[in-house]
Scaffold this motif. Structure first.
Motif, PDB file in Angstrom:
ATOM      1  N   ARG A  63       1.102  -0.683  -0.002  1.00  7.08           N
ATOM      2  CA  ARG A  63      -0.066   0.524   0.037  1.00  7.08           C
ATOM      3  C   ARG A  63       0.447   1.733  -0.501  1.00  7.08           C
ATOM      4  NH1 ARG A  63      -5.547  -1.607   3.303  1.00  7.08           N
ATOM      5  NH2 ARG A  63      -6.328  -3.118   1.269  1.00  7.08           N
ATOM      6  N   THR A  64       2.093   1.369   1.383  1.00 11.67           N
ATOM      7  CA  THR A  64       2.625   2.311   0.453  1.00 11.67           C
ATOM      8  C   THR A  64       3.949   2.525  -0.091  1.00 11.67           C
ATOM      9  OG1 THR A  64       4.400   1.828   2.798  1.00 11.67           O
ATOM     10  CG2 THR A  64       2.530   2.707   2.961  1.00 11.67           C
ATOM     11  N   ASN A  65       4.147   1.222  -0.915  1.00 14.67           N
ATOM     12  CA  ASN A  65       5.011   1.095  -1.713  1.00 14.67           C
ATOM     13  C   ASN A  65       6.908   1.097  -1.245  1.00 14.67           C
ATOM     14  OD1 ASN A  65       5.678   0.610  -4.827  1.00 14.67           O
ATOM     15  ND2 ASN A  65       4.398   2.577  -5.264  1.00 14.67           N
ATOM     16  N   ARG A  66       7.238   1.143   0.000  1.00 15.32           N
ATOM     17  CA  ARG A  66       8.240   1.060   1.036  1.00 15.32           C
ATOM     18  C   ARG A  66       8.937   0.181   1.653  1.00 15.32           C
ATOM     19  NH1 ARG A  66       8.631   6.506   2.730  1.00 15.32           N
ATOM     20  NH2 ARG A  66       8.185   6.992   0.935  1.00 15.32           N
ATOM     21  N   ARG A  67       9.875  -0.365   1.595  1.00 20.28           N
ATOM     22  CA  ARG A  67      10.650  -0.724   2.714  1.00 20.28           C
ATOM     23  C   ARG A  67       9.976  -1.201   3.752  1.00 20.28           C
ATOM     24  NH1 ARG A  67      15.355  -2.857   4.370  1.00 20.28           N
ATOM     25  NH2 ARG A  67      15.968  -0.550   5.328  1.00 20.28           N
TER      26      ARG A  67
END
Length: 81
Positions: A63-67
């Motif tokens: 959902r956040t596109n982060r590691r």
């Protein structure tokens, strides 16, 4: 059989207000979470609830596109327990 109740701490990079809002929105959409706490200064996100830790981490990542890095995972007493 209900899922185990956990308290999980994740490390994420929260560089700006937009990132913070994005993460917050993703967390609020997840019904399995009882509550959450976002520590912007240290880039930590803590979540409580009856969930499968792996699934939640993956969901947040998508959902956040982060590691997302799981720093700590401990079993917690359930609500009213």
């Amino acid at each position: 059989l209900s899922p185990q109740f956990y308290c999980m701490t994740l490390r994420m990079s929260i560089d700006c207000n937009g990132c913070y809002q994005k993460i917050r929105r993703a967390l609020l959409q997840m019904q399995e979470l009882e509550s959450h706490l976002i520590d912007r200064k240290h880039g930590r996100v803590s979540v409580w609830g009856a969930f499968s830790p792996q699934d939640v981490a993956i969901k947040i990542r998508k959902r956040t596109n982060r590691r997302v890095e799981i720093l700590e995972l401990r079993e917690a007493a359930g609500p009213g327990g």
